[in-house]
Design a protein around this motif. Structure first.
Motif, PDB file in Angstrom:
ATOM      1  N   PRO A 166      34.665  32.839  44.983  1.00 27.86           N
ATOM      2  CA  PRO A 166      35.585  31.843  45.535  1.00 27.86           C
ATOM      3  C   PRO A 166      37.017  32.090  45.076  1.00 27.86           C
ATOM      4  O   PRO A 166      37.243  32.706  44.026  1.00 27.86           O
ATOM      5  CB  PRO A 166      35.047  30.523  44.999  1.00 27.86           C
ATOM      6  CG  PRO A 166      34.224  30.881  43.819  1.00 27.86           C
ATOM      7  CD  PRO A 166      33.735  32.285  44.023  1.00 27.86           C
ATOM      8  N   HIS A 167      37.941  31.631  45.862  1.00 27.98           N
ATOM      9  CA  HIS A 167      39.376  31.746  45.543  1.00 27.98           C
ATOM     10  C   HIS A 167      39.820  33.202  45.420  1.00 27.98           C
ATOM     11  O   HIS A 167      40.658  33.530  44.580  1.00 27.98           O
ATOM     12  CB  HIS A 167      39.728  30.967  44.274  1.00 27.98           C
ATOM     13  CG  HIS A 167      39.136  29.603  44.235  1.00 27.98           C
ATOM     14  ND1 HIS A 167      39.526  28.612  45.107  1.00 27.98           N
ATOM     15  CD2 HIS A 167      38.166  29.074  43.470  1.00 27.98           C
ATOM     16  CE1 HIS A 167      38.817  27.522  44.864  1.00 27.98           C
ATOM     17  NE2 HIS A 167      37.991  27.779  43.876  1.00 27.98           N
ATOM     18  N   SER A 168      39.225  34.056  46.215  1.00 32.71           N
ATOM     19  CA  SER A 168      39.640  35.459  46.201  1.00 32.71           C
ATOM     20  C   SER A 168      39.957  35.902  47.623  1.00 32.71           C
ATOM     21  O   SER A 168      39.652  35.200  48.580  1.00 32.71           O
ATOM     22  CB  SER A 168      38.554  36.338  45.578  1.00 32.71           C
ATOM     23  OG  SER A 168      37.386  36.327  46.367  1.00 32.71           O
ATOM     24  N   GLU A 169      40.585  37.058  47.726  1.00 32.17           N
ATOM     25  CA  GLU A 169      40.952  37.637  49.010  1.00 32.17           C
ATOM     26  C   GLU A 169      40.516  39.095  49.039  1.00 32.17           C
ATOM     27  O   GLU A 169      40.058  39.633  48.038  1.00 32.17           O
ATOM     28  CB  GLU A 169      42.471  37.529  49.240  1.00 32.17           C
ATOM     29  CG  GLU A 169      42.997  36.109  49.379  1.00 32.17           C
ATOM     30  CD  GLU A 169      42.605  35.441  50.693  1.00 32.17           C
ATOM     31  OE1 GLU A 169      42.148  36.147  51.612  1.00 32.17           O
ATOM     32  OE2 GLU A 169      42.742  34.210  50.781  1.00 32.17           O
ATOM     33  N   HIS A 170      40.726  39.740  50.164  1.00 33.86           N
ATOM     34  CA  HIS A 170      40.237  41.091  50.411  1.00 33.86           C
ATOM     35  C   HIS A 170      40.662  42.104  49.343  1.00 33.86           C
ATOM     36  O   HIS A 170      39.894  42.993  48.994  1.00 33.86           O
ATOM     37  CB  HIS A 170      40.698  41.549  51.800  1.00 33.86           C
ATOM     38  CG  HIS A 170      40.118  42.855  52.217  1.00 33.86           C
ATOM     39  ND1 HIS A 170      38.765  43.060  52.367  1.00 33.86           N
ATOM     40  CD2 HIS A 170      40.715  44.037  52.505  1.00 33.86           C
ATOM     41  CE1 HIS A 170      38.553  44.304  52.737  1.00 33.86           C
ATOM     42  NE2 HIS A 170      39.715  44.928  52.834  1.00 33.86           N
ATOM     43  N   LEU A 171      41.848  42.009  48.804  1.00 34.35           N
ATOM     44  CA  LEU A 171      42.324  42.961  47.794  1.00 34.35           C
ATOM     45  C   LEU A 171      42.186  42.406  46.375  1.00 34.35           C
ATOM     46  O   LEU A 171      42.917  42.793  45.467  1.00 34.35           O
ATOM     47  CB  LEU A 171      43.785  43.348  48.075  1.00 34.35           C
ATOM     48  CG  LEU A 171      44.018  44.105  49.376  1.00 34.35           C
ATOM     49  CD1 LEU A 171      45.491  44.427  49.554  1.00 34.35           C
ATOM     50  CD2 LEU A 171      43.178  45.372  49.448  1.00 34.35           C
ATOM     51  N   HIS A 172      41.214  41.539  46.172  1.00 34.16           N
ATOM     52  CA  HIS A 172      41.048  40.871  44.880  1.00 34.16           C
ATOM     53  C   HIS A 172      40.813  41.856  43.733  1.00 34.16           C
ATOM     54  O   HIS A 172      41.149  41.569  42.589  1.00 34.16           O
ATOM     55  CB  HIS A 172      39.922  39.844  44.957  1.00 34.16           C
ATOM     56  CG  HIS A 172      39.965  38.837  43.869  1.00 34.16           C
ATOM     57  ND1 HIS A 172      40.989  37.924  43.725  1.00 34.16           N
ATOM     58  CD2 HIS A 172      39.114  38.604  42.830  1.00 34.16           C
ATOM     59  CE1 HIS A 172      40.772  37.166  42.674  1.00 34.16           C
ATOM     60  NE2 HIS A 172      39.642  37.560  42.110  1.00 34.16           N
ATOM     61  N   ILE A 173      40.274  43.011  44.024  1.00 32.05           N
ATOM     62  CA  ILE A 173      40.061  44.012  42.975  1.00 32.05           C
ATOM     63  C   ILE A 173      41.375  44.396  42.306  1.00 32.05           C
ATOM     64  O   ILE A 173      41.415  44.708  41.123  1.00 32.05           O
ATOM     65  CB  ILE A 173      39.331  45.261  43.506  1.00 32.05           C
ATOM     66  CG1 ILE A 173      38.991  46.206  42.370  1.00 32.05           C
ATOM     67  CG2 ILE A 173      40.142  45.992  44.537  1.00 32.05           C
ATOM     68  CD1 ILE A 173      37.559  46.455  42.183  1.00 32.05           C
ATOM     69  N   ALA A 174      42.483  44.338  43.058  1.00 30.35           N
ATOM     70  CA  ALA A 174      43.796  44.660  42.489  1.00 30.35           C
ATOM     71  C   ALA A 174      44.356  43.490  41.683  1.00 30.35           C
ATOM     72  O   ALA A 174      45.208  43.683  40.824  1.00 30.35           O
ATOM     73  CB  ALA A 174      44.777  45.031  43.594  1.00 30.35           C
ATOM     74  N   VAL A 175      43.863  42.304  41.962  1.00 39.15           N
ATOM     75  CA  VAL A 175      44.351  41.090  41.299  1.00 39.15           C
ATOM     76  C   VAL A 175      43.495  40.758  40.078  1.00 39.15           C
ATOM     77  O   VAL A 175      44.007  40.328  39.049  1.00 39.15           O
ATOM     78  CB  VAL A 175      44.339  39.911  42.302  1.00 39.15           C
ATOM     79  CG1 VAL A 175      44.724  38.615  41.640  1.00 39.15           C
ATOM     80  CG2 VAL A 175      45.252  40.214  43.486  1.00 39.15           C
ATOM     81  N   ASP A 176      42.176  40.966  40.200  1.00 44.16           N
ATOM     82  CA  ASP A 176      41.239  40.610  39.133  1.00 44.16           C
ATOM     83  C   ASP A 176      40.153  41.673  39.046  1.00 44.16           C
ATOM     84  O   ASP A 176      38.995  41.428  39.384  1.00 44.16           O
ATOM     85  CB  ASP A 176      40.640  39.236  39.407  1.00 44.16           C
ATOM     86  CG  ASP A 176      39.657  38.781  38.345  1.00 44.16           C
ATOM     87  OD1 ASP A 176      39.669  39.343  37.232  1.00 44.16           O
ATOM     88  OD2 ASP A 176      38.869  37.846  38.635  1.00 44.16           O
ATOM     89  N   ALA A 177      40.541  42.859  38.605  1.00 40.40           N
ATOM     90  CA  ALA A 177      39.580  43.972  38.521  1.00 40.40           C
ATOM     91  C   ALA A 177      38.394  43.623  37.615  1.00 40.40           C
ATOM     92  O   ALA A 177      37.250  43.953  37.936  1.00 40.40           O
ATOM     93  CB  ALA A 177      40.271  45.232  38.029  1.00 40.40           C
ATOM     94  N   ASP A 178      38.654  42.937  36.507  1.00 45.72           N
ATOM     95  CA  ASP A 178      37.559  42.587  35.588  1.00 45.72           C
ATOM     96  C   ASP A 178      36.569  41.634  36.244  1.00 45.72           C
ATOM     97  O   ASP A 178      35.364  41.773  36.074  1.00 45.72           O
ATOM     98  CB  ASP A 178      38.127  41.953  34.308  1.00 45.72           C
ATOM     99  CG  ASP A 178      38.864  42.960  33.441  1.00 45.72           C
ATOM    100  OD1 ASP A 178      38.675  44.184  33.624  1.00 45.72           O
ATOM    101  OD2 ASP A 178      39.648  42.520  32.574  1.00 45.72           O
ATOM    102  N   GLY A 179      37.083  40.662  37.002  1.00 46.38           N
ATOM    103  CA  GLY A 179      36.205  39.715  37.680  1.00 46.38           C
ATOM    104  C   GLY A 179      35.331  40.383  38.733  1.00 46.38           C
ATOM    105  O   GLY A 179      34.142  40.085  38.863  1.00 46.38           O
TER     106      GLY A 179
END
Length: 133
Positions: A113-126
């Protein structure tokens, strides 16, 4: 693991890009080459996907230009490939249909939840933690 992506067909051949998307890309190409990925969408899309300006700028600098013909590829699906254990991580609503398809195939699906398509760049650990789950 599939992360916020289309899924290959269970049998036969899967085009790298659905027809509607390939047609959209044709409108963007110049001399057979596409602009960088961030320019395929509406102007504010990257700001929505990656709020941090420095991270967004770094991503955009690293984005290659690819030939339109790259999207003409078709993948031959091996028999029973999806009987191999697979899973799906859903980052944004844009791929919910594919997450539902994965769920219907009996695969585990993790929704972030609360993520977007490029979330790996925003929260790689998550995203990595979700992959490990």
């Amino acid at each position: 693991m599939f992360v916020d992506s289309d899924l290959p067909h269970t049998t036969g051949r899967t085009p790298l890009a659905p027809l509607w998307f390939r047609q959209h890309l044709e409108t963007l190409a110049a001399d057979g080459v596409l602009p960088v990925w961030s320019e395929w969408w509406e102007p504010d899309t990257m700001r929505t996907l990656v709020a941090d300006a420095a991270v967004r700028a770094r991503l955009e600098r690293e984005m290659p230009k690819v030939p339109l013909s790259w999207f003409d590829q078709v993948i031959d699906e091996p028999a029973d490939w999806d009987a191999t254990p697979c899973g799906y991580i859903l980052l944004g609503d844009g791929y919910r249909e594919h997450a539902n398809d994965a769920r219907a195939r009996g695969w585990p699906v993790i929704e972030m939840p609360h993520s977007e398509h490029l979330h790996i760049a925003v929260d790689a650990d998550g995203v990595a933690a979700a992959l490990l789950r």
